[in-house]
Design a protein around this motif. Sequence first.
Motif, PDB file in Angstrom:
ATOM      1  N   TYR A 224     -11.177  42.843-106.164  1.00  0.00           N
ATOM      2  CA  TYR A 224     -12.459  43.183-106.759  1.00  0.00           C
ATOM      3  C   TYR A 224     -12.722  44.669-106.534  1.00  0.00           C
ATOM      4  N   GLY A 225     -13.284  45.307-107.577  1.00  0.00           N
ATOM      5  CA  GLY A 225     -13.582  46.725-107.468  1.00  0.00           C
ATOM      6  C   GLY A 225     -12.391  47.638-107.685  1.00  0.00           C
ATOM      7  N   ILE A 226     -11.270  47.094-108.125  1.00  0.00           N
ATOM      8  CA  ILE A 226     -10.065  47.911-108.296  1.00  0.00           C
ATOM      9  C   ILE A 226     -10.271  49.033-109.315  1.00  0.00           C
ATOM     10  N   ASP A 227     -11.198  48.837-110.247  1.00  0.00           N
ATOM     11  CA  ASP A 227     -11.505  49.866-111.243  1.00  0.00           C
ATOM     12  C   ASP A 227     -12.902  50.436-111.065  1.00  0.00           C
TER      13      ASP A 227
ATOM     14  N   ALA B 212     -29.968  39.899-107.443  1.00  0.00           N
ATOM     15  CA  ALA B 212     -29.007  38.897-107.913  1.00  0.00           C
ATOM     16  C   ALA B 212     -28.027  38.483-106.820  1.00  0.00           C
ATOM     17  N   SER B 213     -27.607  37.231-106.885  1.00  0.00           N
ATOM     18  CA  SER B 213     -26.755  36.670-105.837  1.00  0.00           C
ATOM     19  C   SER B 213     -25.751  35.691-106.434  1.00  0.00           C
ATOM     20  N   GLY B 214     -24.484  35.896-106.141  1.00  0.00           N
ATOM     21  CA  GLY B 214     -23.448  34.989-106.610  1.00  0.00           C
ATOM     22  C   GLY B 214     -23.711  33.570-106.143  1.00  0.00           C
ATOM     23  N   GLY B 215     -23.585  32.617-107.041  1.00  0.00           N
ATOM     24  CA  GLY B 215     -23.835  31.217-106.724  1.00  0.00           C
ATOM     25  C   GLY B 215     -25.256  30.774-106.966  1.00  0.00           C
ATOM     26  N   ALA B 216     -26.145  31.721-107.304  1.00  0.00           N
ATOM     27  CA  ALA B 216     -27.558  31.398-107.502  1.00  0.00           C
ATOM     28  C   ALA B 216     -27.773  30.576-108.758  1.00  0.00           C
TER      29      ALA B 216
ATOM     30  N   PHE C 246     -18.630  40.943-108.748  1.00  0.00           N
ATOM     31  CA  PHE C 246     -17.617  39.971-109.159  1.00  0.00           C
ATOM     32  C   PHE C 246     -16.923  40.468-110.424  1.00  0.00           C
ATOM     33  N   SER C 247     -16.226  41.568-110.275  1.00  0.00           N
ATOM     34  CA  SER C 247     -15.581  42.219-111.412  1.00  0.00           C
ATOM     35  C   SER C 247     -14.521  43.181-110.887  1.00  0.00           C
ATOM     36  N   ASN C 248     -13.604  43.552-111.764  1.00  0.00           N
ATOM     37  CA  ASN C 248     -12.673  44.614-111.392  1.00  0.00           C
ATOM     38  C   ASN C 248     -13.373  45.971-111.413  1.00  0.00           C
TER      39      ASN C 248
ATOM     40  N   PHE D   6     -32.650  40.135-111.575  1.00  0.00           N
ATOM     41  CA  PHE D   6     -32.536  38.813-110.955  1.00  0.00           C
ATOM     42  C   PHE D   6     -31.351  38.093-111.602  1.00  0.00           C
ATOM     43  N   GLY D   7     -30.650  37.293-110.819  1.00  0.00           N
ATOM     44  CA  GLY D   7     -29.565  36.558-111.450  1.00  0.00           C
ATOM     45  C   GLY D   7     -28.520  36.062-110.482  1.00  0.00           C
ATOM     46  N   ASP D   8     -27.304  35.923-111.010  1.00  0.00           N
ATOM     47  CA  ASP D   8     -26.195  35.352-110.255  1.00  0.00           C
ATOM     48  C   ASP D   8     -25.052  36.350-110.176  1.00  0.00           C
ATOM     49  N   SER D   9     -23.816  35.857-110.080  1.00  0.00           N
ATOM     50  CA  SER D   9     -22.672  36.741-109.889  1.00  0.00           C
ATOM     51  C   SER D   9     -22.404  37.656-111.077  1.00  0.00           C
ATOM     52  N   LEU D  10     -22.941  37.336-112.232  1.00  0.00           N
ATOM     53  CA  LEU D  10     -22.742  38.199-113.396  1.00  0.00           C
ATOM     54  C   LEU D  10     -23.488  39.522-113.250  1.00  0.00           C
TER      55      LEU D  10
END
Length: 355
Positions: free
Chosen positions: A53-56, A105-109, A66-68, A28-32
Motif C-alpha cells: 500500500y502506498g507504493i505510488d 473515514a475508517s476502513g471496515g465502517a 487502501f490504495s497503491n 466520512f466513510g470507509d476504506s474508500l
Amino acid sequence: MAIPLILALLTALIISIAANPSPVTFIFGDSLTEVGNNNHLRYSLARSDFPFYGIDYTNRKPTGRFSNGRTISDIISEKLGIPSPPPYLSLNPDDDVVLKGVNYASGGAGILNDTGTYFVQRLTFDDQIGYFEYTTKVIKKKIGWQNGTSLLHNAIYFIAVGSNDYINNFLQPFLPDGQQYTHEEFLRIIDMKLVEQLTRLYLLGARKMIFLGLGPLGCIPSQRAKSSTNQCLHHVNEWVVQFNSKVQKLSKVLNSKLKKAQLIFVDTYQDGIDLVENPTKYGFKVSNISCCQVETRVGGLCLSYAHVCNNRSEYVFWDSFHPSDAANVVLADRFFARLYAPSNSSTNSSSNHME
C-alpha cells in the motif's frame, strides 16, 4: 424531488465552492476514503499501513490508505485546491487544524454498527459522527459560537459509506443479517439508520452534504471470485441499485423536512459499470482481477508478501476491494462531471441519475 430543485441545490453548492477558494471539508466513510485513522486503532484488523500500500503515494510509503496511491477523497481535495484533510485520530482533538477540515473515514465502517465487527476495531459511521460532534464544540470554542456555526454551515461534507454493509455484513454467510433478513427488510433497516445519522449531522451544523452512491460491488474481485467464470454477480449489483435508489429518495425527503439542508446524492454506479465493462475507453487493460495478486478467499488485502503488477496504471482494481490510484482519478473526474453538469440540459448526467 423535481429536477429543478436538484439543479438548484447543485448550483448553490457550485457557487459556494467558487466563492470560497479554500473550502472546509469534513469526510466520512470507509476504506474508500480513509487516509489513516485505523493506524491509530491498536487492535484493528482493517488496516493498510504496510507494503505494498502506498507504493505510488508520496515517498512510496504506506499511510493507511487502501490504495497503491491516492483515495478518491484525496483527488477530490486536489480538485478543490486544498490539502487532503488529515485523519482525525492523528490529531490532538483541540488542534487548530480542525478549522480547516478533518477526515473521519475508517476502513471496515458501515452505516450499521454491527457491520465489520470481525475487524475488532473500526470507527462506525455513528462513531465518526460522535467525533465530529466533539469537533464542532472545539471549533465554536476557538472562534466563537456565531463564527463556528457559520463555518459548519458553509463547510462541505462528503459521505461515502454503505459498501461494508454489504461486503462485510449482508453478503457474509456466517453473519446474522444476511440470514434473518430479506434484502428488502435489510434496506428498510439501513434507511431508518441513515435518516437518523444524516439528521444528526444536520443538527450538528451540516448543511451541504454530498452522499456518494455505491458502485457496482458485484464486479469487485472479491465478489467475482464467487463466480465459477469470474463474472460480475448481477444479483449483488441489483441490490446496489436498490440501495442507491433508497438513499436518493431519502435525500429528497430530508431536503424537504430540514430547513436549508442541501443534501445531494451523487449516483456514480453507471460510471463504475462503464469503467469495468469498457476499461480501454479510460486507458486501462485489466478490470476483472486486481493488480496485487491476493488470495480472494482469505482477506483480499494486498499483504506484503503478495506479487504486485508493474503496470499499475493499467489496472482498475488495486486489491480485491479497492480501485487503483488511476481508477480513483477517473471516478473523481466523473464525480465532478456530475456536480458541474450543465443545468440547461435535460439529458445531462445529473438529471439522469439524481432525479
